[in-house]
Scaffold this motif. Structure first.
Motif, PDB file in Angstrom:
ATOM      1  N   SER A  84      -3.283 -29.592 -25.045  1.00 43.57           N
ATOM      2  CA  SER A  84      -4.414 -29.904 -24.163  1.00 43.57           C
ATOM      3  C   SER A  84      -3.991 -30.857 -23.050  1.00 43.57           C
ATOM      4  CB  SER A  84      -5.566 -30.506 -24.964  1.00 43.57           C
ATOM      5  OG  SER A  84      -5.134 -31.682 -25.651  1.00 43.57           O
ATOM      6  N   TYR A 104      -4.519 -35.780 -34.760  1.00 44.21           N
ATOM      7  CA  TYR A 104      -4.600 -34.488 -34.075  1.00 44.21           C
ATOM      8  C   TYR A 104      -5.887 -33.763 -34.450  1.00 44.21           C
ATOM      9  CZ  TYR A 104      -3.278 -29.795 -32.475  1.00 44.21           C
ATOM     10  OH  TYR A 104      -3.256 -28.571 -31.845  1.00 44.21           O
ATOM     11  N   LYS A 110      -8.674 -35.351 -32.678  1.00 43.12           N
ATOM     12  CA  LYS A 110      -8.472 -35.411 -31.219  1.00 43.12           C
ATOM     13  C   LYS A 110      -8.463 -36.858 -30.721  1.00 43.12           C
ATOM     14  CE  LYS A 110     -10.479 -30.838 -30.435  1.00 43.12           C
ATOM     15  NZ  LYS A 110     -11.487 -30.031 -29.702  1.00 43.12           N
TER      16      LYS A 110
END
Length: 383
Positions: free
Chosen positions: A165, A297, A300
């Motif tokens: 991302s 992770y 996020k």
């Protein structure tokens, strides 16, 4: 003239008349034909001389212009002004580029450019790409501006350990293209030349490096270039052969490398961290990896440590709750992390702690008691 000389001139005897073919009348006609031929042969060079004389002298102004254009083509002086972007397409010749430059008003004439580029020895050295040029440049200045170093390129550096991302956001920021285009391209992974063992996941396979992209390069092409770079690295390091030797799949090697990349504060600690991961996976019964990086992770988030509550979340990437490796990579690892995953250090360690967050020093332990001592040191240093 005696008879022998006359016969030689007039040719063999005729069967009638004077006893010679054509007689004297024929000889006269022959001489007239020769004179006419001589006059015709003289006229052509005479006319050429007259035309040339007219161009150089008698033709005056117009003759001068004709020669001047042929020998000294129109050319501007200086660096020009304004701005125009010229694209050199793959396979274009110097003469084709010259025609386009004249058409766009960059140079005064295509001939001036082809002469200048030939003099510079660059006729076969033009590189495809886009170049920022000016209007009304001298041909020599245009040739200089078309050097490979002057191509319009977006230089993008993707750091090791970035999540996908963040990689897409960086690409969008540095190239000026919408991030949604990169997101869409990242989802359509079948067009990105991913290795079969990636299982359709781009995370972990967008290789971190510095790239140069031309303005017309699409997000799909950029991501494909990054995957190609991963494939080159994988071939050089023999990921498939190394994975087989370790009893792992190539995808598992990439996942391990991604965790090593996220957890290591220093390159010299990577091989030891990889050994901790392997030791935990290979215990009988196996030990949970309990990596804070995988929890972050899943959430996020970007902290280096997870809270007790966060380690209880239900998520396939929560290695506190689930045995074994997570289903995919959590970062895009660089070559050092991949090397560490393929060649872990020798040791019995099962734990590691970054005992000094400021210096990124990581220490390793084999027993739980040693691990608790490292945790205490970590807290004393403000962790």
């Amino acid at each position: 003239m005696n008879d022998l000389d006359l016969n030689t001139l007039l040719g063999p005897e005729d069967d009638e008349g004077s006893g010679r073919r054509g007689g004297r009348g024929a000889a006269r006609r022959g001489r007239r034909r020769r004179r006419r031929r001589n006059r015709g042969g003289f006229i052509a060079p005479l006319l050429a001389f007259i035309v040339l004389a007219g161009i150089i002298g008698g033709g005056g102004y117009y003759g001068y212009l004709w020669l001047s254009d042929a020998l000294v083509p129109d050319d501007y002086t200086g660096q020009g002004s304004g701005e125009v972007v010229i694209e050199i397409k793959s396979g274009q010749s110097a003469s084709e580029v010259a025609t386009e430059l004249e058409k766009q008003g960059v140079v005064a004439s295509a001939r001036a450019f082809t002469n200048a580029i030939a003099n510079a020895g660059m006729s076969d050295k033009l590189q495809p790409g886009e170049y920022k040029m000016a209007k009304k440049m001298s041909a020599a200045a245009a040739v200089q501006r078309l050097g490979a170093d002057n191509r319009l390129l977006a230089k993008v550096t993707i750091k090791e350990g970035l999540r996908l991302s963040d990689t897409l956001s960086t690409l969008a920021k540095e190239t000026g293209k919408p991030v949604k285009e990169f997101t869409a391209a990242a989802k359509n992974t079948k067009d990105l030349d991913l290795p079969s063992y990636a299982k359709g996941r781009l995370e972990g396979y967008a290789f971190p490096a510095t790239y140069e992209f031309q303005p017309k390069t699409t997000p799909k092409q950029m991501l494909t270039a990054m995957v190609d770079r991963f494939n080159q690295t994988a071939e050089q390091m023999d990921i498939e052969g190394g994975a087989k030797a370790l009893g792992r799949t190539p995808h598992e090697i990439v996942v391990i490398a991604s965790i090593v990349q996220a957890e290591a504060g220093r390159q010299e600690d990577m091989a030891k961290i990889a050994r901790v991961i392997y030791n935990r996976l290979e215990l009988n019964p196996p030990m949970k990896l309990q990596m804070d990086s995988t929890v972050m992770y899943a959430l996020k988030k970007y902290r280096t440590t997870a809270t007790f509550a966060e380690t209880k979340i239900k998520h396939p990437y929560n290695t506190y709750a689930n045995l074994g490796l997570p289903p995919g990579a959590i970062t895009n690892p660089g070559d050092h992390a991949i090397e560490a995953a393929l060649n872990p250090a020798k040791g019995t360690w099962r734990y590691f702690v970054a005992t000094d967050p400021k210096s990124s020093v990581t220490k390793f332990a084999t027993t739980e008691a040693e691990f608790n001592e490292l945790l205490a040191e970590f807290k004393r240093n403000g962790g």
